[in-house]
Design an enzyme around this catalytic site. Structure first.
Site, PDB file in Angstrom:
ATOM      1  N   CYS A  35       0.680  -1.098  -0.094  1.00  0.00           N
ATOM      2  CA  CYS A  35      -0.114  -0.059   0.129  1.00  0.00           C
ATOM      3  C   CYS A  35       0.950   1.331  -0.176  1.00  0.00           C
ATOM      4  O   CYS A  35       1.831   1.323   0.534  1.00  0.00           O
ATOM      5  CB  CYS A  35      -1.118  -0.030   1.295  1.00  0.00           C
ATOM      6  SG  CYS A  35      -0.843   1.238   2.393  1.00  0.00           S
ATOM      7  N   GLU A  36       0.434   2.026  -0.782  1.00  0.00           N
ATOM      8  CA  GLU A  36       1.570   3.383  -0.915  1.00  0.00           C
ATOM      9  C   GLU A  36       1.353   4.527   0.145  1.00  0.00           C
ATOM     10  O   GLU A  36       1.977   5.408   0.186  1.00  0.00           O
ATOM     11  CB  GLU A  36       1.215   4.074  -2.331  1.00  0.00           C
ATOM     12  CG  GLU A  36      -0.111   4.655  -2.472  1.00  0.00           C
ATOM     13  CD  GLU A  36      -0.355   5.337  -3.662  1.00  0.00           C
ATOM     14  OE1 GLU A  36      -1.125   6.336  -3.915  1.00  0.00           O
ATOM     15  OE2 GLU A  36      -0.127   4.738  -4.653  1.00  0.00           O
ATOM     16  N   HIS A  37       0.112   4.203   1.110  1.00  0.00           N
ATOM     17  CA  HIS A  37      -0.024   5.005   2.151  1.00  0.00           C
ATOM     18  C   HIS A  37       0.751   4.527   3.388  1.00  0.00           C
ATOM     19  O   HIS A  37       1.352   5.391   4.333  1.00  0.00           O
ATOM     20  CB  HIS A  37      -1.465   4.847   2.610  1.00  0.00           C
ATOM     21  CG  HIS A  37      -2.065   5.674   1.362  1.00  0.00           C
ATOM     22  ND1 HIS A  37      -3.622   4.830   1.188  1.00  0.00           N
ATOM     23  CD2 HIS A  37      -1.790   6.605   0.639  1.00  0.00           C
ATOM     24  CE1 HIS A  37      -4.077   5.562  -0.221  1.00  0.00           C
ATOM     25  NE2 HIS A  37      -3.119   6.616  -0.006  1.00  0.00           N
ATOM     26  N   HIS A  38       1.059   3.364   3.528  1.00  0.00           N
ATOM     27  CA  HIS A  38       1.812   2.711   4.851  1.00  0.00           C
ATOM     28  C   HIS A  38       2.766   1.921   4.550  1.00  0.00           C
ATOM     29  O   HIS A  38       3.617   1.561   5.166  1.00  0.00           O
ATOM     30  CB  HIS A  38       0.631   1.959   5.683  1.00  0.00           C
ATOM     31  CG  HIS A  38      -0.294   2.990   5.970  1.00  0.00           C
ATOM     32  ND1 HIS A  38      -1.658   2.742   5.447  1.00  0.00           N
ATOM     33  CD2 HIS A  38      -0.444   3.870   7.081  1.00  0.00           C
ATOM     34  CE1 HIS A  38      -2.261   3.781   6.277  1.00  0.00           C
ATOM     35  NE2 HIS A  38      -1.892   4.490   7.075  1.00  0.00           N
ATOM     36  N   GLN A  54      -5.234  -0.464  -4.244  1.00  0.00           N
ATOM     37  CA  GLN A  54      -5.909  -1.412  -5.009  1.00  0.00           C
ATOM     38  C   GLN A  54      -6.771  -1.003  -6.152  1.00  0.00           C
ATOM     39  O   GLN A  54      -6.886  -1.606  -7.391  1.00  0.00           O
ATOM     40  CB  GLN A  54      -6.961  -2.271  -4.065  1.00  0.00           C
ATOM     41  CG  GLN A  54      -7.539  -3.325  -4.655  1.00  0.00           C
ATOM     42  CD  GLN A  54      -7.948  -4.265  -3.742  1.00  0.00           C
ATOM     43  OE1 GLN A  54      -7.758  -4.490  -2.629  1.00  0.00           O
ATOM     44  NE2 GLN A  54      -8.978  -4.871  -4.115  1.00  0.00           N
ATOM     45  N   HIS A 101      -5.753  -5.976   3.187  1.00  0.00           N
ATOM     46  CA  HIS A 101      -4.801  -5.033   3.502  1.00  0.00           C
ATOM     47  C   HIS A 101      -4.292  -5.057   5.173  1.00  0.00           C
ATOM     48  O   HIS A 101      -5.022  -4.988   5.683  1.00  0.00           O
ATOM     49  CB  HIS A 101      -5.458  -3.802   3.308  1.00  0.00           C
ATOM     50  CG  HIS A 101      -5.952  -3.536   1.660  1.00  0.00           C
ATOM     51  ND1 HIS A 101      -5.159  -2.488   0.960  1.00  0.00           N
ATOM     52  CD2 HIS A 101      -6.663  -3.997   1.022  1.00  0.00           C
ATOM     53  CE1 HIS A 101      -5.609  -2.695  -0.369  1.00  0.00           C
ATOM     54  NE2 HIS A 101      -6.728  -3.827  -0.378  1.00  0.00           N
TER      55      HIS A 101
END
Length: 186
Positions: A75-78, A116, A144
């Protein structure tokens, strides 16, 4: 190997309050950097390289489906993993794609920092671009870790995303057939 990346992982170890000189952590920065480079190797691949000319003449104009393609992404956020499976279908118009190439296209985009929703669209657009299909459908189901290990900590949640192009978008019957064949239609 990237020495700068090794140093960044060493700083992360220090930042969480650990001792990077501890025996079990001595080689961890190097191993973590190597793992991250592997997990993000999709940045170093192109669609042309992945397909490698494996497009073959065919009279088939019926739906082709590759189900349950396992995928692993970050995931690009975490920068935590999301793990799941992709179901990919297309309706050929004179050419079919080599079977393994569908899975390789999924991997190429999954092995990047992602969300995603974008991953699903990138796969569909790539299959469309390569095959010039009458329609393309992609459904991804994934768990996730950013939602399971932290934050709301929901262990049984599964995200489903879909992209329907061409005949799959325009025809309810085509879309329904696809969803039934992957076990998602009612």
């Amino acid at each position: 190997m990237n020495p700068e990346m090794n140093n960044h992982y060493r700083e992360i170890i220090l930042g969480v309050g650990e001792n990077p000189e501890r025996e079990g952590l001595l080689d961890t920065p190097k191993r973590a950097a190597k793992a991250m480079q592997y997990l993000c190797n999709g940045y170093h691949k192109s669609l042309e390289e992945v397909v490698n000319g494996a497009l073959f003449e065919s009279d088939n104009d019926e739906m082709v489906i590759v189900r349950d393609i396992e995928l692993y992404s970050l995931c690009e956020h975490h920068m935590l993993p999301f793990i799941g499976k992709a179901h990919v279908a297309y309706i050929p118009t004179g050419k079919v794609l080599g079977l393994s190439k569908v899975a390789r296209i999924v991997d190429m985009f999954a092995r990047r920092l992602q969300i995603q929703e974008n991953l699903t669209k990138q796969i569909a657009d790539a299959i469309q671009q390569v095959t010039n299909a009458a329609g393309v459908a992609v459904v991804i189901e994934a768990k996730h870790m950013c939602m399971m290990m932290r934050g709301v900590e929901k262990q049984n949640s599964v995200m489903t995303s879909s992209v329907m192009l061409g005949a799959f978008r325009e025809s309810c019957n085509t879309r329904h057939e696809f969803l039934q064949l992957i076990g998602r239609g009612k």
